[in-house]
Design an enzyme around this catalytic site. Sequence first.
Site, PDB file in Angstrom:
ATOM      1  N   HIS A   1     -80.576  10.667 -49.813  1.00  0.00           N
ATOM      2  CA  HIS A   1     -79.273  10.006 -49.724  1.00  0.00           C
ATOM      3  C   HIS A   1     -79.220   8.994 -48.579  1.00  0.00           C
ATOM      4  CE1 HIS A   1     -75.031   9.799 -48.418  1.00  0.00           C
ATOM      5  NE2 HIS A   1     -74.831   9.685 -49.711  1.00  0.00           N
TER       6      HIS A   1
ATOM      7  N   ARG B   1     -49.897   9.010 -54.474  1.00  0.00           N
ATOM      8  CA  ARG B   1     -49.646  10.399 -54.083  1.00  0.00           C
ATOM      9  C   ARG B   1     -48.376  10.483 -53.253  1.00  0.00           C
ATOM     10  NH1 ARG B   1     -53.921  13.667 -50.485  1.00  0.00           N
ATOM     11  NH2 ARG B   1     -53.032  12.364 -48.849  1.00  0.00           N
TER      12      ARG B   1
ATOM     13  N   GLY C   1     -58.709  17.607 -55.238  1.00  0.00           N
ATOM     14  CA  GLY C   1     -58.740  17.248 -53.821  1.00  0.00           C
ATOM     15  C   GLY C   1     -59.745  18.207 -53.206  1.00  0.00           C
TER      16      GLY C   1
ATOM     17  N   ASN D   1     -61.470  18.155 -50.594  1.00  0.00           N
ATOM     18  CA  ASN D   1     -61.440  18.427 -49.153  1.00  0.00           C
ATOM     19  C   ASN D   1     -60.661  19.709 -48.913  1.00  0.00           C
ATOM     20  OD1 ASN D   1     -62.498  15.858 -49.204  1.00  0.00           O
ATOM     21  ND2 ASN D   1     -60.604  14.865 -48.562  1.00  0.00           N
TER      22      ASN D   1
ATOM     23  N   CYS E   1     -60.606  13.166 -56.391  1.00  0.00           N
ATOM     24  CA  CYS E   1     -60.314  12.129 -55.402  1.00  0.00           C
ATOM     25  C   CYS E   1     -60.653  12.592 -53.993  1.00  0.00           C
ATOM     26  CB  CYS E   1     -58.876  11.665 -55.499  1.00  0.00           C
ATOM     27  SG  CYS E   1     -57.694  12.981 -55.241  1.00  0.00           S
TER      28      CYS E   1
HETATM   29  C1  PEP Z   1     -58.367  16.341 -50.610  1.00  0.00           C
HETATM   30  O1  PEP Z   1     -57.859  17.357 -50.122  1.00  0.00           O
HETATM   31  O2  PEP Z   1     -59.513  16.335 -51.114  1.00  0.00           O
HETATM   32  C2  PEP Z   1     -57.634  15.065 -50.603  1.00  0.00           C
HETATM   33  C3  PEP Z   1     -58.064  14.020 -51.270  1.00  0.00           C
HETATM   34  O3  PEP Z   1     -56.526  15.012 -49.856  1.00  0.00           O
HETATM   35  P1  PEP Z   1     -56.515  14.894 -48.266  1.00  0.00           P
HETATM   36  O4  PEP Z   1     -57.922  14.640 -47.813  1.00  0.00           O
HETATM   37  O5  PEP Z   1     -55.588  13.783 -47.988  1.00  0.00           O
HETATM   38  O6  PEP Z   1     -56.001  16.252 -47.883  1.00  0.00           O
HETATM   39 MG    MG Z   2     -55.758  17.284 -49.683  1.00  0.00          MG
END
Ligand code: PEP
Ligand code: MG
Length: 773
Positions: free
Chosen positions: A412, A557, A676, A678, A726
């Site tokens: 990568h 969002r 999401g 993350n 996302c």
């Molecule tokens: C996520 O949680 O993956 C996300 C896109 O939202 P944030 O990073 O803004 O919490």
């Molecule tokens: Mg999030």
Amino acid sequence: MGFDFVIGLDKVGRQDIKAAGGKGANLGEIIKAGIPVPEGFVVTTSSFDRLIQVHNLDSKVQDIIATTNVDDTSALLVASQKLKDIILSYPVPPEVVSRVIEAYGRLSNHDRNHSTRSNKTRDFPLVSVRSSATAEDLPTASFAGQQASFLNVKGEYKLIEAIRKCWASLFEPRAIFYRAKHGFSRASIAVIVQEMINSEKSGIIFTIDPTTGENIVLIEAIWGLGECIVGGEVSPDLYKVSKDKAGVERIIDIQISKKTKMRLRDHISDNTAEFDVPENKISVQVLNEEEMLKLSRYAVELEEHYGGVPQDIEFAIENNKIAILQTRAITTTVKEQNKEFELAKGRTVLLKGIGASPGFASGRVKLILGKDEIREVQSGDIIVTTMTTPDLVPTMSKSAAIITDLGGRTCHAAIVSREMGIPAIVGTQEGSKILKDGQKVTVDAYNGIIYEGETAIDRGHVQQQKLEGMITKSPSSLSATTVVKVKVNIAFPQRLEEISSKVDGVGLLRIEHMIAQSGIHPAKLIREGRKEEYITILMEGIRPIAYAFGSKPVWVRTLDARSDEFRNLKGGEDEPVEANPMLGWHGIRRSLDEPELLKAEFEAIRRLHVIEGRTNLGVMLPFVISTEEVKKSKEIAKQVGLPDEVKIGIMVETPACVMIIEKLCQEGKIDFASFGTNDLTQLILGIDRNNENLAKISSAFHPAVLRSMKIVIDTCNQFGVETSICGESGSSTEMARILVRYGIKSVSCNMDAIDTIRAVVSQEEQDRNATLD
Ligand code: PEP
Ligand code: MG
């Protein structure tokens, strides 16, 4: 009349493109040149032609082709599906079946090494089955790569099925489009069947040093199957061999690395799995000198065979037998020769690794061992990390150089650095331990050397070189349009024209940045009766993006700021102090507690939709844990007068959301669901995403996270609800690959990743039929 239905690979040559296709003819040629390739045969174009002939399919096929406007993507997709269905719905003529089975039987008879099995049934070898396009299609060599190929096919039935699918792939949308544009009305297709090699050792040979452009042979080798090299999971051994036309190659460098992992095929299940390399082999040289020299000879011959075009060649070794699996042109080369790095002379060498992206750099080391440190990177820093991850990619663009502990030339970090034109040294093994945060160093990424101290660098030295790597097909064979949509996560109105032309929409438009720029907390505006101001901030922030993307969807969002994030804004001081803001009052739960905030957000979208005609806007609700939240949000949307046609979807960020996804689809009537990752990762693994000490065990690739996503995708697909991603991991090519295989409908990535994600999605779609269940 010419050819038989089936012919041995060793029996075809350059002149047989019409019968054996380009790939078949080429393989025949290189076999003739004495290059060992896995044993196999060609199912010639006569077989395909026979299918068309006995079932009278020609006029059906031609009718569809003649009446399709290939410039109309949806018409093209429909035609492609119809044509593929036609090919797949007619039985393979029995005379073809019997010739294929006979040839496959001959492969089985000298099946080498599988006799240890207890299986009493006839032991069919595993084969690869690949399409081989014919003469008309060859003007772009890469075109051949647009058709299906299947690995690990076993048994007569599956072999015939794979051949049928290869035939059907003659009518992939891109292939139809290509032929229409080049005036080819009829086409045929051959299929190559070859034994799979169960590699004990494998690797890649470059017939030019891809980093420096030096005219030598460079070999990377690891234990087991070759997949670990591309993934960058293992730092391969590196051998350099001088080139000699007279055939007296000389080994000029051997670098042995620690190879801790390997992939092997399990003889019982035929699946591949990852294993730890036994202690006594980790630091052992993979190839012996004889193998290095033999491989180099083959590589030089292949390069000559292809008119001197530098090649990137995959090889495998089983039972001391070398097999060449694939060769392809290295598409770009370094134009300028590497100049001596005079300035580094006399300096102390701190560390060596593999120069993976050429260039010199000098600056301050920024160690990145956890996610938080990513934010601390200053422009011109030298990033030192164990291995780069996609979430580091946007930050990498600011850096002067990248140094990683792990990885080889196709990992990568190497690929991304090359794409960005940033010097990179990978596979240092211990860079992140030896180099200290803030230390001044000089990087010679031509030669993989890190020197102590700073040096004035002439930026003109830095050369950009792109190499195929992450993508195993030539970029020109990959499509700019894919069935799975590629979207972008965006926050600022920057590079809008360029970005909007490349993607299929915006998968996440965060409004928090607009608010941060306004300098005032929206809750304060609402409290003070200044709702109109909040609406204006939002409209101004969303408007340029909504316009730039035209009819392409833009998912906005609703507010998802943690209570600690906006504390610096005016009114931020009134935010509650929470012990765990990550798990606190944010996302849709807060918006429903303070519905005036949500109303203002819906109102901004309503005005843009109704008054300004921005019908491409959709609404995405973050941090959902219940159907009620969705229902209540929709009621509020109604009160505000948001038109029904505005799509309302959710972010899948909590385990709760995963578990109730069916209810959310059924009762919540969501229009889409976007991962999401993350948050989903932190909540499934119980790992605070802000805790750098835990970053090393936090991964969206954890089986539990992947499984959750698979469940959601399957369920949403049943209900016709669009799925997307996302989170940061949507910018990972590996994640995109996995999710496309799971059946996701769109992938939203960071700006920098658009091209690679599109390429991977396109490749994955081309290969989609490759797994025969
Ligand atoms: C996520 O949680 O993956 C996300 C896109 O939202 P944030 O990073 O803004 O919490
Ligand atoms: Mg999030």
